[in-house]
Write an enzyme that holds these catalytic residues in place. Structure first.
Site, short mmCIF file in Angstrom:
data_model
loop_
_atom_site.label_atom_id
_atom_site.label_comp_id
_atom_site.label_asym_id
_atom_site.label_seq_id
_atom_site.Cartn_x
_atom_site.Cartn_y
_atom_site.Cartn_z
N LYS A 17 9.09 -21.22 4.18
CA LYS A 17 8.53 -22.28 5.02
C LYS A 17 9.47 -23.49 5.08
O LYS A 17 9.76 -24.02 6.16
CB LYS A 17 7.15 -22.69 4.48
CG LYS A 17 6.40 -23.59 5.40
CD LYS A 17 5.02 -23.93 4.85
CE LYS A 17 4.13 -22.71 4.90
NZ LYS A 17 2.94 -22.83 4.06
N ARG A 53 2.11 -28.11 0.80
CA ARG A 53 1.93 -26.66 1.01
C ARG A 53 2.94 -25.87 0.20
O ARG A 53 4.08 -26.30 0.03
CB ARG A 53 2.18 -26.28 2.46
CG ARG A 53 1.19 -26.79 3.45
CD ARG A 53 1.74 -26.49 4.83
NE ARG A 53 1.20 -27.38 5.82
CZ ARG A 53 0.30 -27.02 6.72
NH1 ARG A 53 -0.14 -25.80 6.78
NH2 ARG A 53 -0.15 -27.91 7.57
N GLY A 74 -1.53 -16.67 2.71
CA GLY A 74 -2.85 -16.91 2.14
C GLY A 74 -2.93 -16.76 0.63
O GLY A 74 -4.01 -16.87 0.05
N MET A 111 -1.30 -18.57 -1.73
CA MET A 111 -1.20 -19.81 -2.52
C MET A 111 -1.89 -20.95 -1.80
O MET A 111 -2.49 -20.78 -0.76
CB MET A 111 0.26 -20.09 -2.82
CG MET A 111 0.84 -19.07 -3.78
SD MET A 111 2.53 -19.37 -4.15
CE MET A 111 3.32 -19.00 -2.62
N ARG A 113 7.66 -18.48 11.11
CA ARG A 113 8.17 -17.45 10.18
C ARG A 113 8.17 -16.11 10.91
O ARG A 113 7.48 -15.96 11.93
CB ARG A 113 7.30 -17.37 8.93
CG ARG A 113 5.88 -16.95 9.22
CD ARG A 113 5.04 -16.92 7.95
NE ARG A 113 3.64 -16.75 8.29
CZ ARG A 113 2.63 -17.08 7.51
NH1 ARG A 113 2.84 -17.64 6.35
NH2 ARG A 113 1.39 -16.86 7.88
N HIS A 122 -1.41 14.29 -12.47
CA HIS A 122 -1.43 15.50 -11.65
C HIS A 122 -2.02 15.20 -10.28
O HIS A 122 -1.44 15.57 -9.24
CB HIS A 122 -2.26 16.58 -12.37
CG HIS A 122 -2.41 17.83 -11.59
ND1 HIS A 122 -3.47 18.06 -10.75
CD2 HIS A 122 -1.59 18.91 -11.46
CE1 HIS A 122 -3.31 19.24 -10.17
NE2 HIS A 122 -2.17 19.78 -10.59
N SER A 149 19.35 16.48 -12.30
CA SER A 149 18.33 15.83 -11.48
C SER A 149 17.48 15.00 -12.43
O SER A 149 16.95 15.52 -13.41
CB SER A 149 17.49 16.89 -10.78
OG SER A 149 16.51 16.24 -10.01
N CYS A 153 14.42 13.43 -8.94
CA CYS A 153 13.26 14.11 -8.38
C CYS A 153 11.95 13.60 -8.97
O CYS A 153 10.89 14.10 -8.66
CB CYS A 153 13.37 15.62 -8.53
SG CYS A 153 13.39 16.16 -10.24
N TYR A 192 21.79 12.21 -4.06
CA TYR A 192 20.58 12.35 -3.23
C TYR A 192 19.35 11.86 -3.99
O TYR A 192 19.37 11.72 -5.22
CB TYR A 192 20.37 13.81 -2.81
CG TYR A 192 20.02 14.75 -3.93
CD1 TYR A 192 18.69 14.92 -4.34
CD2 TYR A 192 21.00 15.46 -4.62
CE1 TYR A 192 18.36 15.76 -5.38
CE2 TYR A 192 20.68 16.32 -5.66
CZ TYR A 192 19.36 16.45 -6.04
OH TYR A 192 19.03 17.28 -7.08
C1 PEP Z 1 9.78 14.38 -13.86
O1 PEP Z 1 9.46 14.49 -15.03
O2 PEP Z 1 10.24 13.35 -13.36
C2 PEP Z 1 9.60 15.53 -12.94
C3 PEP Z 1 10.03 15.47 -11.71
O3 PEP Z 1 8.95 16.60 -13.43
P1 PEP Z 1 7.36 16.70 -13.56
O4 PEP Z 1 6.75 15.56 -12.83
O5 PEP Z 1 6.99 18.02 -12.97
O6 PEP Z 1 7.16 16.64 -15.03
#
Ligand code: PEP
Ligand code: MG
Length: 875
Positions: free
Chosen positions: A23, A93, A102, A104, A337, A455, A765, A832, A852
């Protein structure tokens, strides 16, 4: 000279956002552009940080600077604090670096006291306006600075209106308002125990402290956590001379967007109220008029405003959200803004700005918040119905989208009803792999336990199904046909709705509207891909998920969790037989049944990925997860296997582990039962040979991933099972098939010894779910129960299972990257864990040089955009 903590608007500019807040920087920029901005100054974000490090005090040096700048403001405006003849009144302000609408606090009309009010009423000849301003000030000050709460003041206003027999605030007279201000002050004294402050300087410092304090109010803290805003940024405070929209019928106030924030359509969009202050427009007490009506009522002001809006858009090259006030016919700009907008509007506006020649494609890619993409890919609630509904509880926003359905308590019931076309929401204490089919058929999933990598969360995100997890307030009375929440009991078949983007749960049916991906989305994603340097893969366990991910632009599979395939009804028997086998021969017989099924799955996945790389992980979870728990299932399985139920019971008991997540799982399964790894390798390689034959134009190179490795020798042991099997099959088939063997880095020891591990592994990974769990030493399934206390106490700012902890877990990742590359310069590196779909974690992956990121199919577009933005930021 002492450090500078205060800047006049004319001393700053738009580039000073970190110091002056959004601001303040924009007020400075508008001042520089010669726009009509009421003058004032900005107390920097550094002053806010000092306020906290000094033990919630404003240091003397900062105080002196503020007082000096009040003096300068008095000179500039010719008005004086506390001067009955010509009083300086200011607004105070907040304004942080990132816009937090909104979150603060704001105080208007500061500087009023009884002497000023009386003289000012006479001078302006408009006592009604003056007393109205005064009562507003007392109300805001009491609420914001002294935290008295607004409710009682509102009651006093209602009583006054009733007493006078009027319904609209505007019908209260000057005398009524004067009397109200006295009542307000009496209320203040009753609550606080001292008189309402009359000294404007005392009022000012009270207000500044309140703004600093509001940086840490619970809603601001929550907003920061949702939006990855660090707490050490602090807020600036803007002190600005007041202009009045409530001076009479030629005054007014309003808010406007330069384009429609819901659709992105070009053109002024907003509303205003004559004879009002800003809060009246927002509070909804009076119904505002649309901005078009200003054109009819006051064409000169409208034209001036439109010209300013055009200039601001041209200047900022983005849609603007502005506040303005008209004081006796003269227009003032109070704020501009970059406006918040829906996901659909964000994509349209970015494309339109490119087409209008305002911005480059690079800027278009940078201006979209990747997190907004979720809203485009998942169903959403009908906005009107959602606005009318009240949540009955709030859990973790585990998988985005909106779901509405009838409550179902078992996966079997959910699957049965889902197959009949009924809409169901599966409500569970927690989910287990056995629930997979029910989860698949449910519109939404609600669990009482489990965090962002539980899970339920992981599987729901993979499927693109809405999920709210970890709603600990849910009770499950005996009987299994109801749950309680917020004192209400919900029975099987009752309608509920879940918002997986906010974690809100509603005890009613709310209509959902399907996702709509327009052409604008595709254009932006294409541009993003041009700037991206990291590849984006997906975590997918089935051909359907893989195909979905390809549609969203995935460039391979980074993680195929093979265990998820074992839970389908026609396979579970074979896997159970394999687990309870007593001899290698029995186990091999059971595995032989699984082999064709796995091979078929992998062929489907290779087909869906059309020659893109596919990483398949060997079996990972603790074996007991596959075993039956219900007595009926146990008896049935024993029958199928021709063994006594008691014998099966004892096998199941023997598989019990006190801490299964740290137990007999991952590569440890292959160390104890090499036949499992051999069967899976066979399925992976045979499927690859078959698909390669069908598609000679593709280059199928399976990547076989060994999970949960902590020691190079265990990796070498399992790798040998893989290579012996694979090499024999390839030789036998007489084909030239390449394959890679790599590992997950998800145990701290593996990260620390990554150079040794890399001597065997052709790729890493990062399994940051387990790596986070094991580095912090708290369970990914249970941490949700206590993490809230950690946020409240500011020990953690965000969920480390959702946003990578760069300081700790990130250090292990960096170390492993360095050691891995030293030992094997061409090692392929990816991630991953769930962090692979989180924009701030993706930025980290770019920084440390991963090749990746891999995430669930519905997060692939988010990752593509976030990766492009990270690449641009690191140029
Ligand atoms: C992990 O542990 O980050 C993973 C990708 O394997 P999982 O979630 O299947 O344990
Ligand atoms: Mg893991």
């Amino acid at each position: 000279m002492s450090h500078k903590y205060v800047y006049e608007f004319s001393e700053g500019d738009g580039s000073m956002r970190n110091l002056l807040g959004g601001k303040g920087a924009n007020l400075a920029e508008m001042t520089g552009l010669g726009m009509p901005v009421p003058q004032g100054f900005c107390i920097t974000t550094e002053a806010c940080t000092r306020y906290y490090t000094d033990g919630e005090q404003i240091g003397d040096d900062i105080r002196d600077q503020i007082v000096a700048y009040i003096g300068r403001l008095e000179e500039m405006t010719g008005k004086k604090f506390g001067d009955p003849d010509n009083p300086l009144l200011v607004s105070v302000r907040s304004g942080s670096r990132a816009s937090m609408p909104g979150m603060m606090d704001t105080i208007l009309n500061l500087g009023l006291n009884p002497t000023v009010v009386d003289a000012f009423a006479k001078k302006t000849g408009n006592p009604r306006f003056v007393y109205d301003s005064y009562r507003r000030f007392i109300q805001m000050y009491s609420d914001v600075v002294m935290e008295v709460g607004k409710a009682y003041f509102e009651e006093l206003i209602d009583e006054m209106k009733e007493h006078r027999g009027v319904t609209d605030d505007l019908e209260l007279t000057a005398d009524d308002l004067k009397e109200l201000s006295e009542q307000f002050k009496a209320e203040y004294k009753a609550k606080i125990g001292s008189e309402f402050p009359t000294d404007p300087i005392e009022q000012l410092f009270g207000a500044i402290k309140a703004v600093f304090r509001s940086w840490d109010n619970p809603r601001a803290v929550y907003y920061r956590r949702l939006n990855d805003i660090p707490s050490d940024w602090g807020t600036a405070v803007n002190v600005q001379s007041m202009v009045f929209g409530n001076l009479g019928d030629t005054s007014g106030t309003g808010v406007a967007f330069s384009r429609n924030p819901a659709t992105g359509d070009k053109g002024l969009y907003g509303e205003f109220l004559m004879n009002a202050q800003g809060e009246d427009v927002v509070a909804g007490i009076r119904t505002p008029l649309t901005i078009d009506q200003l054109k009819q009522q006051n064409p000169a002001v409208y034209d001036e405003f439109q010209a300013i809006v055009d200039k601001l858009e041209d200047h900022y090259r983005d849609m603007q959200d502005m506040e303005f006030t008209i004081e006796e016919g003269k227009l003032f700009m109070l704020q501009t803004r970059n406006g918040k907008r829906t996901a659909a509007a964000a994509f349209k506006i970015a494309c339109d700005l490119v087409d209008e020649g305002q911005i480059s494609t690079e800027q278009a890619v940078k201006m979209i918040d990747p997190k907004q993409i979720d809203a485009l890919l998942h169903p959403q609630f009908d906005a009107a119905e959602l606005a009318a509904a009240t949540p009955i509880g709030k859990g973790l926003p585990a998988s985005p989208g909106a779901a509405c359905g009838q409550v179902s308590f078992t996966a079997e019931d959910a699957a049965a009803k889902g197959k009949r076309g009924e809409d169901v929401v599966l409500v569970r204490l927690e989910t287990t792999p056995e629930d997979i089919e029910g989860m698949h058929y449910a519109k939404g999933i609600l669990t009482a336990r489990g965090g962002m990598t539980s899970h339920a969360a992981v599987v729901a995100r993979g499927m693109g199904t809405c999920c709210v997890s970890g709603l600990g307030d849910i009770g499950f009375p005996p009987g299994g046909t109801s749950f309680t929440l917020g004192g209400v009991t919900y029975n099987e078949g009752d309608w509920i709705s879940l918002d997986g983007s906010t974690g809100n749960v509603y005890g009613v049916a709310i209509k959902t509207v399907p996702a709509e991906i327009g052409g604008y989305f595709g254009r932006i994603m294409e541009w993003a891909d041009e700037f991206r340097t990291m590849k984006v893969r997906t975590n997918a366990d089935s051909p359907t998920d893989a195909a979905q991910a390809r549609e969203f632009g995935a460039e391979g599979i980074g993680l195929c969790r093979t265990e998820h395939m074992f839970f389908e009804a026609d396979r579970i028997a074979a896997i159970r037989e394999m687990i309870v086998s007593k001899t290698p021969e029995q186990r091999e017989a059971a595995l032989a049944k699984l082999l064709p099924m796995q091979r078929g799955d992998f062929e489907g996945i290779y087909e869906a990925m059309e020659g893109y790389p596919v990483t398949i992980r060997l079996l990972d979870p603790p074996l007991h997860e596959f075993l039956p728990h219900d007595e009926d299932d146990i008896v049935a399985l024993a029958g199928e296997m021709n063994i006594a139920a008691d014998e099966l019971h004892s096998v199941i008991d023997s598989l019990h582990e006190f801490n299964p997540m740290m137990g007999h799982r991952g590569c440890r399964l292959d160390v104890t039962y090499p036949e499992i790894g051999a069967m899976q390798t066979r399925a992976i390689i045979e499927a690859a040979i078959n698909v390669q034959k069908r598609h000679p134009e593709w280059h199928v190179v399976p990547e076989i991933m060994i999970p949960l490795v902590g020691e190079v020798k265990e990796l070498a042991f399992v790798k040998k099972i893989v290579t012996d099997t694979a090499d024999a099959l390839i030789a036998e088939a007489g084909v030239d098939l390449k394959y890679l063997v790599g590992t997950m880095i998800e145990i701290p020891r593996a990260a620390i010894t990554a150079d040794e591990i890399a001597s065997e592994a052709e790729f890493f990974s990062f399994g940051t779910n387990d790596l986070t769990q094991m580095t912090f030493g708290f369970s990914r399934d249970d941490a949700g129960k206590f993490l809230d206390a950690y946020y409240e106490k500011k020990i953690y700012e965000s969920d480390p299972f959702a946003r990578l902890d760069q300081t700790g877990v990130g250090k292990l990742v960096e170390l492993a990257v360095d050691l891995g590359r030293q030992a094997r310069p061409d090692i392929k590196l990816g991630i991953c864990g769930e962090h692979g779909g989180d924009p701030s974690s993706i930025e980290f992956c770019q920084k440390v040089g991963l090749n990746y990121v891999s995430c669930s199919p519905f997060r692939v577009p988010i990752a593509r955009l976030a990766a492009a933005q990270s690449a641009l930021a690191n140029r």
